[in-house]
Write a protein that holds these residues in place. Structure first.
Motif, PDB file in Angstrom:
ATOM      1  N   ASN A  40       0.839  -1.199   0.000  1.00  0.00           N
ATOM      2  CA  ASN A  40       0.000   0.000   0.000  1.00  0.00           C
ATOM      3  C   ASN A  40       0.877   1.254   0.000  1.00  0.00           C
ATOM      4  O   ASN A  40       1.906   1.302   0.681  1.00  0.00           O
ATOM      5  CB  ASN A  40      -0.910   0.022   1.240  1.00  0.00           C
ATOM      6  CG  ASN A  40      -1.860  -1.164   1.259  1.00  0.00           C
ATOM      7  OD1 ASN A  40      -2.607  -1.382   0.306  1.00  0.00           O
ATOM      8  ND2 ASN A  40      -1.809  -1.938   2.338  1.00  0.00           N
ATOM      9  N   LEU A  41       0.448   2.275  -0.733  1.00  0.00           N
ATOM     10  CA  LEU A  41       1.218   3.517  -0.811  1.00  0.00           C
ATOM     11  C   LEU A  41       1.124   4.295   0.501  1.00  0.00           C
ATOM     12  O   LEU A  41       0.039   4.515   1.025  1.00  0.00           O
ATOM     13  CB  LEU A  41       0.689   4.387  -1.962  1.00  0.00           C
ATOM     14  CG  LEU A  41       1.443   5.702  -2.176  1.00  0.00           C
ATOM     15  CD1 LEU A  41       2.802   5.426  -2.830  1.00  0.00           C
ATOM     16  CD2 LEU A  41       0.643   6.664  -3.037  1.00  0.00           C
ATOM     17  N   VAL A  57      -1.973   3.756  -5.719  1.00  0.00           N
ATOM     18  CA  VAL A  57      -2.305   3.563  -4.304  1.00  0.00           C
ATOM     19  C   VAL A  57      -1.789   2.223  -3.810  1.00  0.00           C
ATOM     20  O   VAL A  57      -1.791   1.951  -2.607  1.00  0.00           O
ATOM     21  CB  VAL A  57      -3.832   3.647  -4.073  1.00  0.00           C
ATOM     22  CG1 VAL A  57      -4.335   5.035  -4.446  1.00  0.00           C
ATOM     23  CG2 VAL A  57      -4.570   2.574  -4.871  1.00  0.00           C
ATOM     24  N   HIS A  58      -1.304   1.384  -4.750  1.00  0.00           N
ATOM     25  CA  HIS A  58      -0.811   0.056  -4.380  1.00  0.00           C
ATOM     26  C   HIS A  58       0.255  -0.367  -5.391  1.00  0.00           C
ATOM     27  O   HIS A  58       0.264   0.104  -6.534  1.00  0.00           O
ATOM     28  CB  HIS A  58      -1.970  -0.955  -4.372  1.00  0.00           C
ATOM     29  CG  HIS A  58      -1.627  -2.263  -3.721  1.00  0.00           C
ATOM     30  ND1 HIS A  58      -1.063  -3.312  -4.422  1.00  0.00           N
ATOM     31  CD2 HIS A  58      -1.760  -2.698  -2.440  1.00  0.00           C
ATOM     32  CE1 HIS A  58      -0.874  -4.330  -3.601  1.00  0.00           C
ATOM     33  NE2 HIS A  58      -1.297  -3.981  -2.380  1.00  0.00           N
TER      34      HIS A  58
END
Length: 306
Positions: A40-41, A57-58
């Motif tokens: 995950n970011l 986002v990932h």
């Protein structure tokens, strides 16, 4: 004077360390992001949207932008860093904001806590696109003729060598043609080198229209060219291509205000199982070409074995 200097001095002790760290990050790398152990970011530098067109986002979303050829490598880079807690590098292509591909060099950095436990993984990325383009240009110059853009002698011989190895495994027939422009020196001497160069460029276009996409056409130097036909069923197939080339070249030429006619002579050899190297095949087409030249030119001849 000392007061003025003092008024401009920034007391970095009063600037939050996180802000300083991010300022260093923004200037040190073109792109930078941090991911948790699940991909995950956590953080992405400000230029991510500008260069990539979006902020992932990932890790999976980041990998989706990567060229298919490199996706597994990027995933392995993340897993390797996660498992070994060691830093490593990888170069790969991604589709950027403009839909054009970019080359990125990624340094994967494990970020651990005081106990040595990995908590995050940082991807520090540098844009290597310009360097890669320059590298490709230099490679192209080393293996291609600058006037015609055709493969040069060096690249052509390498292709013949590879095709010989393939033919020995598969017994698949192929043909090698040596093409010489008859009396090209007269064109250069009477009309000038500019006309000669333009003629060679148009000559290449005419011959290429007679070939298939899988065939290789190369300039060996001056007015000498070679053609590699990697997938031919029989000698008649090769003859058909040779006749098309002869007919194409025989048509009247109009180059930079000069109208004239030209012809070519060709020596041809077909692959045999006793062929051992490129030199042997080149010697055979040279012998066949010499025989054509001795019998009036403007024709082709197959090397006679035995």
């Amino acid at each position: 004077m000392s007061n003025e200097i003092g008024s401009d001095f920034i007391d970095h002790s009063k600037v939050p360390k996180a802000i300083l760290a991010r300022q260093i990050i923004e200037q040190a790398w073109d792109l930078y992001c941090q991911l948790d152990a699940h991909g995950n970011l956590i953080y992405a530098s400000s230029r991510f949207h500008e260069i990539m067109g979006s902020v992932p986002v990932h890790i999976e979303q980041f990998i989706e932008a990567v060229d298919v050829e490199f996706r597994l490598d990027v995933y392995k880079l993340f897993v390797h860093t996660l498992q070994t807690k060691t830093s490593s590098k990888l170069e790969f292509r991604v589709r950027g904001a403009s839909e054009a591909y970019l080359w990125l060099e990624c340094t994967a950095i494990p970020l651990c806590d005081e106990k040595g436990e990995l908590i995050e993984i940082a991807f520090a990325l540098q844009d290597r696109t310009q360097h890669k383009n320059q590298e490709s240009h230099l490679i192209a110059m080393a293996f291609h003729d600058p006037l015609t853009g055709l493969p040069n002698r060096r690249l052509f011989k390498e292709h013949v060598h590879q095709l010989l190895k393939l033919a020995k495994r598969t017994d698949r027939m192929f043909a090698l043609l040596y093409v010489d422009i008859d009396d090209f020196k007269i064109i250069n001497d009477t009309m000038g080198h500019d006309v000669g160069d333009a003629f060679l460029q148009e000559f290449v276009e005419r011959v290429q229209r007679c070939l298939r996409e899988c065939d290789m056409f190369a300039r060996m130097g001056g007015d000498e060219f070679t053609i590699l036909l990697p997938a031919v069923d029989c000698q008649e197939h090769v003859e058909g291509i040779a006749r098309r080339i002869l007919a194409s070249v025989e048509q009247t030429w109009e180059v930079q205000g000069h109208a004239f006619r030209s012809t070519v002579s060709m020596g041809i050899t077909m692959y045999r199982s006793d062929h051992t190297d490129v030199t042997q095949m080149m010697k055979e087409v040279d012998i066949a070409l010499y025989q054509v030249k001795g019998k009036g030119r403007n024709h082709y001849r197959f090397y006679s074995h035995g």
